[in-house]
Design a protein around this motif. Structure first.
Motif, PDB file in Angstrom:
ATOM      1  N   ARG A 190       0.875  -1.186   0.000  1.00  0.00           N
ATOM      2  CA  ARG A 190       0.000   0.000   0.000  1.00  0.00           C
ATOM      3  C   ARG A 190       0.907   1.229   0.000  1.00  0.00           C
ATOM      4  NH1 ARG A 190      -5.258  -1.803   0.846  1.00  0.00           N
ATOM      5  NH2 ARG A 190      -5.380  -3.888   1.752  1.00  0.00           N
ATOM      6  N   ALA A 191       1.663   1.340  -1.069  1.00  0.00           N
ATOM      7  CA  ALA A 191       2.783   2.270  -1.124  1.00  0.00           C
ATOM      8  C   ALA A 191       2.382   3.734  -1.192  1.00  0.00           C
ATOM      9  CB  ALA A 191       3.662   1.929  -2.330  1.00  0.00           C
ATOM     10  N   LEU A 192       1.143   4.034  -1.581  1.00  0.00           N
ATOM     11  CA  LEU A 192       0.715   5.424  -1.720  1.00  0.00           C
ATOM     12  C   LEU A 192      -0.144   5.907  -0.552  1.00  0.00           C
ATOM     13  CD1 LEU A 192      -0.165   5.579  -5.541  1.00  0.00           C
ATOM     14  CD2 LEU A 192       2.057   5.816  -4.396  1.00  0.00           C
ATOM     15  N   THR A 193      -0.179   5.138   0.514  1.00  0.00           N
ATOM     16  CA  THR A 193      -0.976   5.521   1.682  1.00  0.00           C
ATOM     17  C   THR A 193      -0.547   6.896   2.193  1.00  0.00           C
ATOM     18  OG1 THR A 193      -1.291   3.224   2.318  1.00  0.00           O
ATOM     19  CG2 THR A 193      -1.576   4.876   4.042  1.00  0.00           C
ATOM     20  N   PRO A 194      -1.470   7.836   2.313  1.00  0.00           N
ATOM     21  CA  PRO A 194      -1.095   9.193   2.724  1.00  0.00           C
ATOM     22  C   PRO A 194      -0.767   9.277   4.218  1.00  0.00           C
ATOM     23  CG  PRO A 194      -3.470   9.038   2.417  1.00  0.00           C
ATOM     24  CD  PRO A 194      -2.897   7.725   1.963  1.00  0.00           C
ATOM     25  N   PRO A 195       0.125  10.182   4.602  1.00  0.00           N
ATOM     26  CA  PRO A 195       0.490  10.331   6.018  1.00  0.00           C
ATOM     27  C   PRO A 195      -0.699  10.599   6.930  1.00  0.00           C
ATOM     28  CG  PRO A 195       2.054  11.498   4.624  1.00  0.00           C
ATOM     29  CD  PRO A 195       0.949  11.040   3.722  1.00  0.00           C
ATOM     30  N   SER A 210      -8.625   5.329   2.935  1.00  0.00           N
ATOM     31  CA  SER A 210      -8.297   6.239   1.840  1.00  0.00           C
ATOM     32  C   SER A 210      -8.231   5.460   0.533  1.00  0.00           C
ATOM     33  CB  SER A 210      -6.941   6.912   2.099  1.00  0.00           C
ATOM     34  OG  SER A 210      -6.473   7.582   0.941  1.00  0.00           O
ATOM     35  N   GLU A 211      -8.772   6.053  -0.527  1.00  0.00           N
ATOM     36  CA  GLU A 211      -8.684   5.428  -1.849  1.00  0.00           C
ATOM     37  C   GLU A 211      -7.231   5.287  -2.291  1.00  0.00           C
ATOM     38  OE1 GLU A 211     -11.098   4.157  -3.445  1.00  0.00           O
ATOM     39  OE2 GLU A 211     -12.940   5.095  -2.717  1.00  0.00           O
ATOM     40  N   LEU A 212      -6.350   6.142  -1.782  1.00  0.00           N
ATOM     41  CA  LEU A 212      -4.944   6.061  -2.158  1.00  0.00           C
ATOM     42  C   LEU A 212      -4.223   4.889  -1.504  1.00  0.00           C
ATOM     43  CD1 LEU A 212      -3.937   9.831  -2.071  1.00  0.00           C
ATOM     44  CD2 LEU A 212      -4.245   8.385  -4.088  1.00  0.00           C
ATOM     45  N   GLU A 250       1.005   3.925 -10.779  1.00  0.00           N
ATOM     46  CA  GLU A 250       1.869   4.808 -11.558  1.00  0.00           C
ATOM     47  C   GLU A 250       1.073   6.001 -12.112  1.00  0.00           C
ATOM     48  OE1 GLU A 250       4.135   2.845 -14.533  1.00  0.00           O
ATOM     49  OE2 GLU A 250       5.331   1.717 -13.080  1.00  0.00           O
ATOM     50  N   ARG A 251      -0.141   5.730 -12.526  1.00  0.00           N
ATOM     51  CA  ARG A 251      -0.989   6.810 -13.015  1.00  0.00           C
ATOM     52  C   ARG A 251      -1.304   7.807 -11.901  1.00  0.00           C
ATOM     53  NH1 ARG A 251      -2.168  10.345 -16.802  1.00  0.00           N
ATOM     54  NH2 ARG A 251      -4.347  10.998 -16.776  1.00  0.00           N
ATOM     55  N   LEU A 252      -1.594   7.282 -10.722  1.00  0.00           N
ATOM     56  CA  LEU A 252      -1.885   8.167  -9.582  1.00  0.00           C
ATOM     57  C   LEU A 252      -0.668   9.035  -9.237  1.00  0.00           C
ATOM     58  CD1 LEU A 252      -3.872   5.672  -7.322  1.00  0.00           C
ATOM     59  CD2 LEU A 252      -4.768   7.738  -8.412  1.00  0.00           C
ATOM     60  N   LEU A 253       0.521   8.466  -9.352  1.00  0.00           N
ATOM     61  CA  LEU A 253       1.716   9.247  -9.065  1.00  0.00           C
ATOM     62  C   LEU A 253       1.875  10.406 -10.044  1.00  0.00           C
ATOM     63  CD1 LEU A 253       4.382   6.551  -8.140  1.00  0.00           C
ATOM     64  CD2 LEU A 253       3.549   8.392  -6.664  1.00  0.00           C
ATOM     65  N   THR A 254       1.487  10.194 -11.277  1.00  0.00           N
ATOM     66  CA  THR A 254       1.608  11.277 -12.271  1.00  0.00           C
ATOM     67  C   THR A 254       0.625  12.410 -11.990  1.00  0.00           C
ATOM     68  OG1 THR A 254       0.020  10.332 -13.845  1.00  0.00           O
ATOM     69  CG2 THR A 254       2.319   9.617 -14.039  1.00  0.00           C
ATOM     70  N   GLY A 267       0.052  13.416  -8.892  1.00  0.00           N
ATOM     71  CA  GLY A 267       0.468  14.038  -7.649  1.00  0.00           C
ATOM     72  C   GLY A 267       0.106  13.283  -6.386  1.00  0.00           C
ATOM     73  N   ALA A 268      -0.247  12.001  -6.470  1.00  0.00           N
ATOM     74  CA  ALA A 268      -0.591  11.220  -5.270  1.00  0.00           C
ATOM     75  C   ALA A 268       0.623  11.039  -4.377  1.00  0.00           C
ATOM     76  CB  ALA A 268      -1.122   9.849  -5.689  1.00  0.00           C
TER      77      ALA A 268
END
Length: 231
Positions: free
Chosen positions: A113-118, A208-210, A224-228, A230-231
């Motif tokens: 879950r690498a994009l989990t927000p702080p 979180s959806e992220l 990868e798309r989410l990172l582009t 600004g996730a």
């Protein structure tokens, strides 16, 4: 620049990262697969380290990759790296044993879950701080769910209003998680399940959806798309 953790923080985050990730196809252990040029584990640790309450991060790495993981994470944040086990529960137990005195809130987080927000790290920790022994972030189940038999014949439609999709980080009072692991019998892939199995209460907070779990090639492409964006 290396992130600085909070020496006055009350949260330790454990990251079991020794799994193979076979559903992603052949290659490196899942946590070391590249997402936009960096390992999933690097993305995950960077976001954990940005949470203000975090005092300690402990990663349970593949036993043959401990030194490589330690070197990989050194520029990201001050992280303790220990050898993980064959099963997730063993990796969590090894990481838990390496937490220093001080933090009384322990979070267990999947590197996948690498994009989990702080802010989700903080939300889970706050709920434990408010007095709950175990806390999980969840999302409502939006798909229609069918119960089927062994032949794939539909038996009925499940009421999804009472269902939740569980994410990480899962949060625990340190003493409760230690006791749960000491009493664990059969291996579980969900640490809150240990608390449930022993009759403890597990509370939910909004997820979180992220915090999507990167398990299949499609998930990697979505991340990868989410990172582009600004996730």
């Amino acid at each position: 620049m290396t992130a600085q953790l909070n020496p006055r923080g009350d949260v330790a985050v454990l990251v079991p990262a020794a799994g193979a990730g076979v559903r992603l196809g052949p290659g490196a252990p899942k946590a070391l697969r590249l997402l936009a040029g960096e390992p999933l584990l690097v993305h995950a640790v960077r976001r954990i380290a940005a949470a203000p309450s975090v005092h300690t991060i402990v990663v349970a790495a593949p036993a043959t990759e401990v030194e490589a993981v330690r070197a990989m994470l050194a520029p990201v944040a001050p992280v303790t790296v220990v050898p993980g086990g064959a099963e997730r529960q063993e990796s969590v137990a090894a990481a838990l044993a390496a937490v220093p005195a001080g933090p009384e809130i322990v979070l267990v987080h999947d590197a996948a879950r690498a994009l989990t927000p702080p802010h989700l790290v903080e939300s889970v920790a706050a709920a434990v701080r408010d007095g709950h022994d175990a806390v999980i972030p969840v999302l409502p189940v939006v798909d229609t769910i069918k119960e089927v038999d062994a032949t794939e014949r539909v038996l009925g439609t499940v009421d999804r209003s009472a269902l939740r999709a569980v994410q990480t980080p899962q949060g625990f009072r340190r003493s409760a998680l230690i006791a749960a692991h000491r009493s664990a019998g059969d291996a579980l892939t969900d640490d809150a399940g240990l608390i449930e199995k022993q009759g403890g209460a597990v509370m939910c907070v909004p997820g979180s959806e992220l915090a999507l779990k990167i398990t299949r090639p499609f998930d990697m492409a979505l991340a990868e798309r989410l990172l582009t964006t600004g996730a």
